[in-house]
Design a protein around this motif. Structure first.
Motif, short mmCIF file in Angstrom:
data_model
loop_
_atom_site.label_atom_id
_atom_site.label_comp_id
_atom_site.label_asym_id
_atom_site.label_seq_id
_atom_site.Cartn_x
_atom_site.Cartn_y
_atom_site.Cartn_z
N LEU A 132 -10.92 -6.06 -10.56
CA LEU A 132 -10.00 -5.32 -11.43
C LEU A 132 -10.61 -5.10 -12.82
CD1 LEU A 132 -6.64 -7.10 -10.46
CD2 LEU A 132 -7.49 -4.89 -9.66
N ASN A 133 -11.92 -5.39 -12.94
CA ASN A 133 -12.64 -5.17 -14.20
C ASN A 133 -12.09 -5.97 -15.37
OD1 ASN A 133 -14.47 -3.31 -13.05
ND2 ASN A 133 -12.86 -1.74 -13.14
N ARG A 134 -11.65 -7.18 -15.08
CA ARG A 134 -11.19 -8.06 -16.15
C ARG A 134 -12.31 -8.27 -17.16
NH1 ARG A 134 -7.55 -12.89 -16.05
NH2 ARG A 134 -8.15 -14.18 -17.82
N GLU A 135 -11.91 -8.36 -18.44
CA GLU A 135 -12.89 -8.66 -19.49
C GLU A 135 -12.58 -9.98 -20.18
OE1 GLU A 135 -13.06 -5.27 -22.06
OE2 GLU A 135 -14.03 -4.02 -20.55
N THR A 136 -11.29 -10.35 -20.17
CA THR A 136 -10.85 -11.57 -20.86
C THR A 136 -11.40 -12.82 -20.18
OG1 THR A 136 -8.77 -10.38 -20.95
CG2 THR A 136 -8.76 -12.65 -21.77
N GLU A 137 -11.72 -13.82 -20.98
CA GLU A 137 -12.25 -15.05 -20.39
C GLU A 137 -11.19 -15.80 -19.59
OE1 GLU A 137 -12.13 -18.03 -24.28
OE2 GLU A 137 -13.93 -16.83 -23.88
N LEU A 138 -11.67 -16.57 -18.62
CA LEU A 138 -10.77 -17.36 -17.78
C LEU A 138 -11.26 -18.81 -17.80
CD1 LEU A 138 -8.39 -17.26 -15.67
CD2 LEU A 138 -10.17 -17.12 -13.91
N ASN B 18 -17.91 -10.35 -14.27
CA ASN B 18 -18.36 -9.69 -15.49
C ASN B 18 -17.52 -10.13 -16.69
OD1 ASN B 18 -16.37 -8.51 -14.02
ND2 ASN B 18 -17.40 -6.54 -13.79
N TYR B 19 -16.60 -11.06 -16.46
CA TYR B 19 -15.84 -11.66 -17.58
C TYR B 19 -16.28 -13.13 -17.68
CZ TYR B 19 -13.02 -13.50 -13.70
OH TYR B 19 -12.61 -14.12 -12.54
N PRO B 20 -16.13 -13.75 -18.86
CA PRO B 20 -16.57 -15.15 -18.99
C PRO B 20 -15.67 -16.09 -18.16
CG PRO B 20 -16.31 -14.10 -21.14
CD PRO B 20 -15.67 -13.19 -20.13
N LEU B 21 -16.33 -16.88 -17.34
CA LEU B 21 -15.63 -17.84 -16.48
C LEU B 21 -16.05 -19.23 -16.94
CD1 LEU B 21 -13.88 -18.20 -13.91
CD2 LEU B 21 -15.98 -18.04 -12.56
N LEU B 22 -15.12 -19.98 -17.50
CA LEU B 22 -15.46 -21.24 -18.16
C LEU B 22 -14.81 -22.41 -17.43
CD1 LEU B 22 -14.73 -19.65 -21.62
CD2 LEU B 22 -17.00 -20.23 -20.76
N PHE B 23 -15.62 -23.33 -17.00
CA PHE B 23 -15.11 -24.49 -16.25
C PHE B 23 -15.00 -25.71 -17.17
CE2 PHE B 23 -16.88 -21.74 -13.03
CZ PHE B 23 -15.95 -21.83 -12.00
N HIS B 24 -13.91 -26.42 -17.02
CA HIS B 24 -13.70 -27.68 -17.74
C HIS B 24 -13.49 -28.73 -16.67
CE1 HIS B 24 -12.99 -25.26 -21.42
NE2 HIS B 24 -12.45 -24.42 -20.55
N GLU B 25 -14.57 -29.39 -16.26
CA GLU B 25 -14.47 -30.33 -15.15
C GLU B 25 -13.96 -31.68 -15.61
OE1 GLU B 25 -17.12 -28.79 -11.59
OE2 GLU B 25 -18.30 -29.98 -13.01
#
Lengths: 305, 305
Positions: free
Chosen positions: A81-87, A111-118
């Motif tokens: 869906l061409n998301r740009e916002t980080e997740l 193509n959007y920032p994907l940030l993991f908090h393990e």
């Protein structure tokens, strides 16, 4: 404004035609949080009209399939869906490897920032905070490393008492923020009006505790004391208490005992085993201990005041 | 007996409320094959009354989510249902790591044998064979390593011609297998009855070719020549041919051209892009080239004779 909780799925183990696995959508202050993400969650989000772009934080309690098998699909759909916002993804250690391996092998990096908090801690920790909301983990007792999550509003600003303020011509709109921050007001004649005369106490902050799969575990009580709303799993009724012990799940009675000990305002139960055709018995059993109990049902919305 | 194909999902990219991603259930001779397994496939199997224990072989064309994100959930559900029968997974290299990583991190190893057959060849290869059925890969041209699959019945036994056989009292039931195997029959008086008098030719073996995501790729034609039924994706109509080229998909017209070149008996099309609200246009476009075209639709059953 109240907290708003939408149940996207509330059944255990395996997705069935009318039984979606765990997922909840929580609207709290300016945030839209997704909690757990069983297979089919993205379809449930569409069904209940949730705008995908609003979700910026996903909290995964543990790595059993009925709580996270829908996550990789949701992440992929956001990409399509061409998301740009980080997740931001919060979940047990390993979740990053699971997701990134699949994105790598499908040649489908987001193509959007994907940030993991393990998460690895076995004590409660603050994992998200901004000016309005805090999220803490609630360590649970299950067959694999599992956290519940406590979502807490922070104490807000003082509220303007317009009936009083309007009497003072000298107080202008540009002064309102100082009043909300608790400052007194100095009149031109040198006298001071105390803040308490011009403002009202902030609204009481609200809180929601999500306790997914866990055995009966009274160690969580201090973490969830006095919350407005507790979701606590009840996979079984007390007739299957032995099975609950073996599989590290809870009965409706046990969930109600936890709610009572923690003095919560409201209890929502869910994660029903497929063995039970009629879930009303869960409510009946819990209400014998804790009256203010509600059944989670797919699509049901709870306004938490 | 005919081949029976049940469409469990036939839409591309993202699962939606009424649009399931790719999965098909093929009944051929004594086998029940699952082909691709998008998110939600296990619910579709339940919806269309497929007995889970019948599935022993799953064929995955490629590692894009809309073709395999439902696999790990299906494997997990089989475990929860106490499956004992072995399960064979055929798919691109990497699929074993994706699945086993998730089983490891959820501490949910299957208690039934789970056997992976990872594919890497870029030429067609025989990946399954028994006395009645063969399965060959059909290398396709997509953005990641992708195979279609050709399911072929083997030539069966000769069929007893009971009208003739019943005239000979000497031929007993215990002789039937020899006759099916093509042997002549010796009468006690020393004379011989030729097998061709007592039996009929075997039924013509049937074949089904599944060609999931691919660009227009005439190299597949020799592999699918004269099949009874070809499934070929048509993500787009010819108005979006440029997009088909960029994303390595096919248009309805191109699928029909392939069907025509391969002289297949019947074409089924699917994997429609969500851009198109009405899928009838796919059929219209394909039928201009190849008349005997059918639309895949969720829940639709094709009997392939």
């Amino acid at each position: 404004m109240s907290l708003k909780l939408t149940i996207l799925g509330c059944h255990s183990a395996t997705p069935r035609v009318n039984a979606n696995p765990t997922s909840q959508y929580l609207e709290i202050k300016n945030h839209n949080f997704l909690i757990d993400c069983g297979e089919g969650t993205q379809v449930q989000l569409r069904k209940y009209g949730v705008k995908f772009s609003k979700i910026k934080h996903v909290f995964i309690s543990h790595l059993h399939g009925d709580h996270f098998f829908g996550l990789v699909g949701l992440i992929s759909t956001f990409r399509l869906l061409n998301r740009e916002t980080e997740l931001h993804i919060y979940g047990p250690k390993g979740i990053k490897e699971i997701i990134t391996l699949q994105l790598k092998l499908s040649n489908s990096w987001t193509n959007y920032p994907l940030l993991f908090h393990e998460l690895t801690a076995t004590h409660s920790e603050l994992i998200f905070e901004d000016s309005k909301v805090e999220v803490h983990t609630i360590p649970l007792d299950h067959r694999v490393y599992t956290n519940g999550f406590l979502f807490k509003e922070k104490i807000g600003e003082r509220r303007l008492n317009m009936k009083v303020i309007s009497k003072y011509k000298e107080i202008e709109i540009c002064d309102y923020q100082n009043l909300k921050n608790g400052k007194d007001f100095k009149l031109k004649n040198g006298s001071t009006i105390e803040n308490s005369e011009l403002t009202l106490n902030p609204t009481t902050p609200k809180s929601y505790a999500f306790c997914s799969d866990t055995s009966y575990f009274p160690e969580i009580v201090p973490h969830i004391k006095n919350v407005n709303c507790l979701y606590h799993e009840t996979t079984f009724l007390k007739d299957k208490e032995n099975l609950a012990i073996t599989t590290k799940h809870a009965t409706a009675e046990q969930a109600a005992q936890i709610a009572k000990q923690a003095n919560v305002q409201q209890l929502i139960i869910g994660h029903y085993s497929g063995r039970y055709k009629n879930i009303d018995a869960f409510k009946t059993e819990a209400q014998e201990i804790f009256e203010n109990t509600y059944l989670a049902e797919t699509g049901k919305v709870f306004e938490i005041n």
